[in-house]
Design a protein around this motif. Structure first.
Motif, short mmCIF file in Angstrom:
data_model
loop_
_atom_site.label_atom_id
_atom_site.label_comp_id
_atom_site.label_asym_id
_atom_site.label_seq_id
_atom_site.Cartn_x
_atom_site.Cartn_y
_atom_site.Cartn_z
N LYS A 53 -6.06 1.88 -3.59
CA LYS A 53 -6.28 2.48 -4.90
C LYS A 53 -7.76 2.41 -5.31
N LEU A 74 -5.84 6.35 -11.00
CA LEU A 74 -6.96 5.44 -11.20
C LEU A 74 -7.94 6.07 -12.18
N ARG A 128 1.56 2.85 -6.54
CA ARG A 128 0.93 3.81 -5.61
C ARG A 128 0.59 5.13 -6.29
#
Length: 203
Positions: free
Chosen positions: A77, A12, A8
């Motif tokens: 994500k 990214l 989590r």
């Protein structure tokens, strides 16, 4: 078994395409037993996970990877809707020198995940490279050793070029793909199963 909070909170990357790397997603206390539960693969190619001969803890790992919770985290994500999309999971354990050439994944896939299961990795080959283009293996933004518990996930795009330098021998990984539809899963299942059976016969 999985450190989902690490996933989590992993950043990214947006360039050259959306991807992320979690250095260790498996909780440390499970690693020794997991190593003894890993399937033994003696032939090259990808095999449906249903054909794996791993132990109970390995199956628990697969169940957690394929869970709705994992699906939701990955969807958040990458900002994609994965609801209802089929998930196809395969294993790979033996590499040939011709494997790992530069490629983009097929458009039947939405998101790809790779979980590596090798206790260590000292070889220069076999390290996944996230590439800026489709021609030069040395033009990469990150090189990722396929060590035990390392997770890589990326969005399948027109420029999701990746690959690795040649390597021969053992290189164990779980490959997961969220597919665009049921027809795509059937196509993948058919060809992977056929390939696995042919290679076992030739082995």
């Amino acid at each position: 078994m999985l450190k989902l909070d690490e996933l989590r909170h992993t950043a990214l990357q947006s360039q050259p395409f959306p991807y992320l790397v979690v250095p260790q997603i498996i909780k440390a206390e499970f690693l020794p037993e997991l190593i003894s539960n890993l399937p033994e693969i003696r032939h090259p190619g990808s095999f449906p996970v249903a054909e794996a001969n791993g132990g109970p803890l390995f199956q628990t790992l697969i169940d957690e990877l394929e869970s709705d919770t994992m699906r939701q985290i990955i969807a958040e994500k990458f900002q994609v809707d994965l609801n209802g999309l089929p998930l196809f999971t395969t294993l790979r354990g033996v590499m040939r020198r011709k494997d790992g050439a530069i490629h983009c994944d097929s458009k039947t896939k939405v998101i790809a995940l790779l979980l590596y299961l090798n206790e260590s990795w000292e070889q220069p080959g076999g390290r996944l490279r996230m590439l800026r283009g489709g021609k030069d293996m040395n033009d990469y933004v990150e090189e990722i050793a396929p060590t035990l518990g390392r997770l890589v996930a990326f969005k399948v795009t027109d420029n999701c070029w990746h690959g690795h330098l040649p390597v021969e021998g053992k290189r164990l990984s779980i490959q997961m793909h969220y597919l665009v539809g049921i027809g795509a899963k059937g196509k993948h299942q058919f060809f992977h199963t056929l390939s696995a059976k042919l290679k076992k016969g030739l082995g």
